[in-house]
Scaffold this active site. Structure first.
Site, PDB file in Angstrom:
ATOM      1  N   GLU A 154       0.839  -1.203   0.000  1.00 47.47           N
ATOM      2  CA  GLU A 154       0.000   0.000   0.000  1.00 47.47           C
ATOM      3  C   GLU A 154       0.873   1.253   0.000  1.00 47.47           C
ATOM      4  OE1 GLU A 154      -3.295   0.426  -0.456  1.00 47.47           O
ATOM      5  OE2 GLU A 154      -2.536   2.463  -0.548  1.00 47.47           O
ATOM      6  N   CYS A 266       5.990   4.837   9.081  1.00 41.58           N
ATOM      7  CA  CYS A 266       6.543   4.129   7.916  1.00 41.58           C
ATOM      8  C   CYS A 266       8.017   4.417   7.641  1.00 41.58           C
ATOM      9  CB  CYS A 266       5.710   4.445   6.684  1.00 41.58           C
ATOM     10  SG  CYS A 266       4.074   3.708   6.800  1.00 41.58           S
ATOM     11  N   LYS A 329       3.081  14.720  10.989  1.00 38.76           N
ATOM     12  CA  LYS A 329       2.896  15.590   9.819  1.00 38.76           C
ATOM     13  C   LYS A 329       1.473  16.129   9.872  1.00 38.76           C
ATOM     14  CE  LYS A 329       1.359  12.144   6.476  1.00 38.76           C
ATOM     15  NZ  LYS A 329       1.525  11.580   5.167  1.00 38.76           N
ATOM     16  N   ARG A 336       3.361   8.550  15.944  1.00 33.95           N
ATOM     17  CA  ARG A 336       4.440   7.562  15.953  1.00 33.95           C
ATOM     18  C   ARG A 336       5.723   8.190  15.395  1.00 33.95           C
ATOM     19  NH1 ARG A 336       1.167   2.412  13.491  1.00 33.95           N
ATOM     20  NH2 ARG A 336       0.033   4.057  12.392  1.00 33.95           N
TER      21      ARG A 336
HETATM   22  N1  LIG Z   1       0.073   3.923   8.059  1.00 32.58           N
HETATM   23  C1  LIG Z   1       0.466   4.148   6.810  1.00 32.58           C
HETATM   24  O1  LIG Z   1       0.487   5.274   6.316  1.00 32.58           O
HETATM   25  C2  LIG Z   1       0.902   2.996   5.939  1.00 32.58           C
HETATM   26  C3  LIG Z   1       1.040   3.198   4.550  1.00 32.58           C
HETATM   27  C4  LIG Z   1       1.427   2.140   3.755  1.00 32.58           C
HETATM   28  C5  LIG Z   1       1.697   0.908   4.338  1.00 32.58           C
HETATM   29  N2  LIG Z   1       1.603   0.744   5.675  1.00 32.58           N
HETATM   30  C6  LIG Z   1       1.872  -0.590   6.225  1.00 32.58           C
HETATM   31  O2  LIG Z   1       0.627  -1.243   6.453  1.00 32.58           O
HETATM   32  C7  LIG Z   1       0.700  -2.067   7.618  1.00 32.58           C
HETATM   33  C8  LIG Z   1      -0.373  -1.638   8.612  1.00 32.58           C
HETATM   34  O3  LIG Z   1      -0.089  -0.317   9.042  1.00 32.58           O
HETATM   35  P1  LIG Z   1      -1.148   0.562   9.871  1.00 32.58           P
HETATM   36  O4  LIG Z   1      -0.557   1.919  10.003  1.00 32.58           O
HETATM   37  O5  LIG Z   1      -2.510   0.405   9.262  1.00 32.58           O
HETATM   38  O6  LIG Z   1      -1.103  -0.216  11.277  1.00 32.58           O
HETATM   39  P2  LIG Z   1      -2.003   0.041  12.555  1.00 32.58           P
HETATM   40  O7  LIG Z   1      -1.143  -0.235  13.716  1.00 32.58           O
HETATM   41  O8  LIG Z   1      -2.730   1.344  12.441  1.00 32.58           O
HETATM   42  O9  LIG Z   1      -3.113  -1.106  12.461  1.00 32.58           O
HETATM   43  C9  LIG Z   1      -2.849  -2.470  12.561  1.00 32.58           C
HETATM   44  C10 LIG Z   1      -4.116  -3.164  13.087  1.00 32.58           C
HETATM   45  O10 LIG Z   1      -3.931  -4.576  13.025  1.00 32.58           O
HETATM   46  C11 LIG Z   1      -4.615  -5.142  14.128  1.00 32.58           C
HETATM   47  N3  LIG Z   1      -4.161  -6.524  14.327  1.00 32.58           N
HETATM   48  C12 LIG Z   1      -3.003  -6.976  14.877  1.00 32.58           C
HETATM   49  N4  LIG Z   1      -2.996  -8.330  14.858  1.00 32.58           N
HETATM   50  C13 LIG Z   1      -4.148  -8.736  14.275  1.00 32.58           C
HETATM   51  C14 LIG Z   1      -4.715 -10.008  13.979  1.00 32.58           C
HETATM   52  N5  LIG Z   1      -4.067 -11.154  14.267  1.00 32.58           N
HETATM   53  N6  LIG Z   1      -5.914 -10.058  13.385  1.00 32.58           N
HETATM   54  C15 LIG Z   1      -6.571  -8.918  13.087  1.00 32.58           C
HETATM   55  N7  LIG Z   1      -6.098  -7.677  13.355  1.00 32.58           N
HETATM   56  C16 LIG Z   1      -4.898  -7.597  13.944  1.00 32.58           C
HETATM   57  C17 LIG Z   1      -4.285  -4.179  15.257  1.00 32.58           C
HETATM   58  O11 LIG Z   1      -5.176  -4.336  16.340  1.00 32.58           O
HETATM   59  C18 LIG Z   1      -4.422  -2.826  14.539  1.00 32.58           C
HETATM   60  O12 LIG Z   1      -5.758  -2.342  14.636  1.00 32.58           O
HETATM   61  C19 LIG Z   1       2.139  -1.917   8.133  1.00 32.58           C
HETATM   62  O13 LIG Z   1       2.916  -2.947   7.593  1.00 32.58           O
HETATM   63  C20 LIG Z   1       2.565  -0.583   7.559  1.00 32.58           C
HETATM   64  O14 LIG Z   1       3.961  -0.511   7.403  1.00 32.58           O
HETATM   65  C21 LIG Z   1       1.186   1.749   6.487  1.00 32.58           C
END
Ligand SMILES: NC(=O)c1ccc[n+]([C@@H]2O[C@H](COP(=O)([O-])OP(=O)(O)OC[C@H]3O[C@@H](n4cnc5c(N)ncnc54)[C@H](O)[C@@H]3O)[C@@H](O)[C@H]2O)c1
Length: 449
Positions: A154, A266, A329, A336
């Site tokens: 993503e 990230c 930002k 974070r």
């Molecule tokens: N935040 C961003 O801008 C962004 C952009 C691109 C990619 N990413 C990537 O996407 C991934 C997710 O990032 P995020 O910021 O959405 O994370 P986040 O911490 O906001 O959300 C992760 C969610 O996963 C849930 N979770 C954990 N274990 C689980 C399980 N076994 N079953 C179901 N749910 C579970 C947590 O409770 C949490 O709600 C990461 O690898 C991140 O690097 C993030």
């Protein structure tokens, strides 16, 4: 199409809401019962422009469901997205325990063919690991079921996540299986009407593409911060330099703003993870190491300026600083790895107090630091200034760009600004009697007319 998404954070929730918005049926699964209960009550746990109405609308229309029941989630979708967190381990490598846990859950409950799509940012080779986890569990269960593992990293930006998902620059799909490719094309067809944005490649290249994009962007920022520090010593103004180089289309104006360091969930973790990935294959990542080191140093830059201005760290004890901007930002409440945290923690260590305001991140700051008596969280940017010794800016929210400098001068003990985002014109402020510190803005310089 029926889609299940594991993980309802920034990525999972936006993905689920946007897929539902174009007509797919989506079930979002999370292990956090409070989050799921709030979502079922129409409360959006994060601040993200444009997200709330589409979550509410699609939930009300019955196209977007929220549950903690993993078995229900596995049964629901032919497509199973993994969008859980991949935080840094102690050594900086990506912690894959949540990704593996979801893979195991899918394997334990599936009773028909599934396409497992990894949307989390994961090290190269994780897709193969997920495939192995699922195969092992199916073998233990003694069942034979078709499944494939696809990488679909993503690229959304927090603060513009819905728009980015709805109008992606590119949709990266890593698979060598024609059926999986066809299914992914169908899933994303509504986002491809204007022109085809899908780039299909092998799984490992797709996994590396995500790290490459973030590492490139982090490199641009650290490069400009390195140059900003040089400019300061050389008596040049980095903002003039920025305009001068940005006009070259090979360089461009995007993402070359100097500042007090990059943060967020990230860039820091992905650069660190890529460093670990490189070491694991016996490659010394010289450039990536430098990007990371420059950023770490840059997050201390504002504090260094304060120490210089007041004539020593011990002079900060007992002072009160107004702080504008806490989120890493603008347009997000995400704290974070935010530069504001490094700054506040240094100020507190030195015995100073902080009066802070952020348009969206107050609740998150309260959660992180609410128990401290050397932090006051106030309701407006102007309230933060009252009685403070100086103003510090860590986040470039629009609401901070055109303040009433006369009013500010009345509130502050001294007309002094430490601006970590170069929001103001130092020449004008100097004329008006302000002491102004930006990032990389040498003192004896001319502005471009
Ligand atoms: N935040 C961003 O801008 C962004 C952009 C691109 C990619 N990413 C990537 O996407 C991934 C997710 O990032 P995020 O910021 O959405 O994370 P986040 O911490 O906001 O959300 C992760 C969610 O996963 C849930 N979770 C954990 N274990 C689980 C399980 N076994 N079953 C179901 N749910 C579970 C947590 O409770 C949490 O709600 C990461 O690898 C991140 O690097 C993030």
């Amino acid at each position: 199409m029926k889609v299940t998404i594991f993980g309802t954070g920034y990525v999972g929730l936006v993905t689920g809401a946007c897929l539902a918005e174009v007509g797919h049926e989506v079930t979002c699964v999370d292990v956090d019962p409070r989050k799921i209960a709030r979502l079922n009550d129409g409360v959006i746990p994060i601040y993200e422009p444009g997200l709330e109405p589409i979550v509410r609308e699609n939930h009300a229309q019955g196209r977007l469901h929220f549950t903690t029941d993993a078995a229900e989630g596995v049964a629901f979708g032919e497509l199973q997205f993994i969008a859980v967190g991949t935080p840094p381990d102690e050594d900086g490598s990506a912690d894959l325990q949540y990704v593996r846990a979801v893979a195991a859950t899918i394997a334990e409950h599936m009773d028909g063919p599934k396409i497992i799509i990894d949307k989390s940012t994961v090290p190269v080779g994780t897709g193969d690991q997920v495939r192995q986890v699922v195969a092992d569990i199916l073998a233990k269960r003694g069942v034979e079921l078709d499944f494939d593992v696809v990488s679909n990293p993503e690229f959304l930006k927090e603060g513009a996540a819905v728009n980015d998902f709805m109008k992606p620059d590119r949709i990266i799909v890593g698979t060598s299986d024609p059926h999986s490719e066809a299914v992914m094309r169908e899933l994303y067809a509504p986002f491809n009407r204007n022109h085809d944005r899908m780039v299909v490649m092998d799984l490992r290249s797709a996994e590396l593409t995500k790290y490459a994009a973030n590492a490139m962007l982090a490199t641009k920022i650290s490069f400009m911060n390195e140059l900003a520090n040089l400019a300061e010593r050389l008596g040049a103004d980095i903002e003039n330099v920025r305009l001068g180089i940005g006009s070259d289309p090979r360089i461009g104006y995007h993402f070359i703003y100097p500042g007090c360091g990059y943060g967020g969930s990230c860039f820091p973790k992905d650069v660190q993870a890529l460093v670990r990935i490189a070491h694991a294959v016996d490659h010394e990542p010289l450039l990536l190491d430098a990007v990371e080191a420059v950023n770490r140093r840059q997050k201390s830059r504002l504090f260094e300026l304060l120490v210089e201005h007041y004539g020593g760290r011990e002079q900060l004890a007992g002072k009160t600083f107004a702080l504008w901007g806490l989120a890493f930002k603008p347009n997000t409440d995400d704290m974070r790895e935010a530069s504001s945290r490094v700054l506040m923690e240094s100020l507190w260590d030195a015995g100073a107090r902080v009066q802070a305001f952020d348009p969206e991140a107050m609740e998150e700051t309260q959660r992180l630091y609410g128990q401290r008596d050397d932090l006051s969280l106030v309701g407006t940017r102007d309230a933060a200034l009252k009685g403070a010794d100086a103003l510090i800016i860590c986040t470039e929210w629009k609401a901070f760009r055109a303040p009433d400098f006369d009013l500010m001068r009345e509130s502050l003990a001294e007309p002094t600004i430490f601006d970590g985002r170069n929001l103001y014109d130092p020449y004008r402020l100097a004329e008006e009697g302000w002491t102004y510190y930006g990032i990389g803005r040498g003192k004896s310089v001319r502005r471009i007319d």
